[in-house]
Motif scaffolding. Sequence first.
Motif, PDB file in Angstrom:
ATOM      1  N   LEU A 128      -3.237  -1.766   5.547  1.00 54.90           N
ATOM      2  CA  LEU A 128      -2.055  -2.274   4.850  1.00 54.90           C
ATOM      3  C   LEU A 128      -0.930  -2.564   5.838  1.00 54.90           C
ATOM      4  O   LEU A 128      -0.729  -1.819   6.795  1.00 54.90           O
ATOM      5  N   PRO A 129      -0.152  -3.634   5.601  1.00 57.80           N
ATOM      6  CA  PRO A 129       0.937  -3.979   6.519  1.00 57.80           C
ATOM      7  C   PRO A 129       2.103  -3.003   6.402  1.00 57.80           C
ATOM      8  O   PRO A 129       2.330  -2.403   5.337  1.00 57.80           O
ATOM      9  N   LYS A 130       2.856  -2.860   7.473  1.00 54.10           N
ATOM     10  CA  LYS A 130       4.012  -1.959   7.496  1.00 54.10           C
ATOM     11  C   LYS A 130       5.000  -2.309   6.387  1.00 54.10           C
ATOM     12  O   LYS A 130       5.612  -1.420   5.775  1.00 54.10           O
ATOM     13  N   GLU A 131       5.165  -3.593   6.103  1.00 48.78           N
ATOM     14  CA  GLU A 131       6.132  -4.044   5.101  1.00 48.78           C
ATOM     15  C   GLU A 131       5.848  -3.450   3.715  1.00 48.78           C
ATOM     16  O   GLU A 131       6.770  -3.231   2.920  1.00 48.78           O
ATOM     17  N   PHE A 132       4.578  -3.207   3.437  1.00 51.50           N
ATOM     18  CA  PHE A 132       4.194  -2.661   2.137  1.00 51.50           C
ATOM     19  C   PHE A 132       4.870  -1.325   1.865  1.00 51.50           C
ATOM     20  O   PHE A 132       5.210  -0.991   0.724  1.00 51.50           O
ATOM     21  N   TYR A 133       5.080  -0.521   2.914  1.00 54.01           N
ATOM     22  CA  TYR A 133       5.598   0.837   2.759  1.00 54.01           C
ATOM     23  C   TYR A 133       7.126   0.917   2.724  1.00 54.01           C
ATOM     24  O   TYR A 133       7.672   1.973   2.400  1.00 54.01           O
ATOM     25  N   GLN A 134       7.798  -0.161   3.077  1.00 52.72           N
ATOM     26  CA  GLN A 134       9.245  -0.088   3.267  1.00 52.72           C
ATOM     27  C   GLN A 134      10.008   0.332   2.011  1.00 52.72           C
ATOM     28  O   GLN A 134      11.050   0.980   2.092  1.00 52.72           O
ATOM     29  N   LYS A 135       9.499  -0.009   0.850  1.00 50.09           N
ATOM     30  CA  LYS A 135      10.202   0.345  -0.397  1.00 50.09           C
ATOM     31  C   LYS A 135      10.227   1.848  -0.646  1.00 50.09           C
ATOM     32  O   LYS A 135      11.013   2.336  -1.469  1.00 50.09           O
TER      33      LYS A 135
END
Length: 368
Positions: A228-235
């Motif tokens: 999974l991309p890092k952006e997915f976790y930012q929320k």
Amino acid sequence: MKYYIIAGEASGDLHASNLMKSIIGKDSEADFRFWGGDLMTNVAGFGPVKHYKNLAFMGFLEVAKNLRTILKNIKFCKEDLKNNLPDVLILVDYPGFNLRIAEFAKSLGIKVVYYISPQLWAWKEGRVEKIKKFVDEMLVILPFEKEFYKKHHVEAHFVGHPLLDAISDLPEINIDQFKADHNLNDKQIITLLPGSREQEVTKMLELMLSVRPFFSDFQFVIAGAPSLPKEFYQKYVDENVHFVSNKTYDLLRCSKAALVTSGTATLETALLNIPEVVCYKSSTISYEIGKRVVKNIKYISLVNLIMDEEIVTELIQKDLTTINLVQELQAIIDRNARTKMLTSFARLREKLGGKGASDAAAEIIVNG
């Protein structure tokens, strides 16, 4: 020799990459073609035929939704095998796909080795007949699997567990330096291992993070999945919830405790000596179907299955609530329960044996 390897998940990529290293040590002219991930790519020096990110579907509903893609991949794999004709096909777990490929490979006269058995002892025991017909060598990594296959008149080789290979060679870690490198604060760490697939991670993180108000003295760190991309976790990230990618073993070794979605990660966490609570929740339909097809299995985590006793708490489906998570996490942070669990982890390592699974498997594949 020419080796064709199929690993369809992140854990398979890890174990297959270590197996490839051992094969190279025994066969200097090893020629690989593979389905897998970045770890196998690092060993081979070139990319996979297909990356496991495009292969892994979880649960009955998810498989049904993606059936066309799965069938297309099977057809493509058969054509690729026919066009490249290896000396040996090495299948790494991933049974729904790999058992179909085993049958086709056998029809081409290719030697078939299965490394890391499907969990036939849990469900679909009838698939043992396919193992008998289409697999030349079965290499198992859990002690009780050898007896399971013997009961079905299949000679299996117990080679030990490859996670011990991956973990035993880790260098010492400096916790303060790790925190500094990843912008973590001075609080003790509770690691969250929510899985590797988007739908699974979303569901599990919401539940795991619900305990935060009760553990203000700790910081929570999400172990990012390579799929999974890092952006997915930012929320999910804020001042006391952090994110670290591709450093799961190091993160765990710096942790006080962990909340872990059921799977290989439960065993990895235990072998790294980190107290854990095992979590599992799927869609209601998938869970109800699963209950009906899984038989004679008392536990969901590999840790408890191997030891045949509950040494880590499993919170499954309706039991996976905030109040239960808080209670069990507090227990493994406190001294008494923590000490008992760590003693059990020592017994677990003894039962699995020492390092050397990759070399033992490679010896059978190359010279067996």
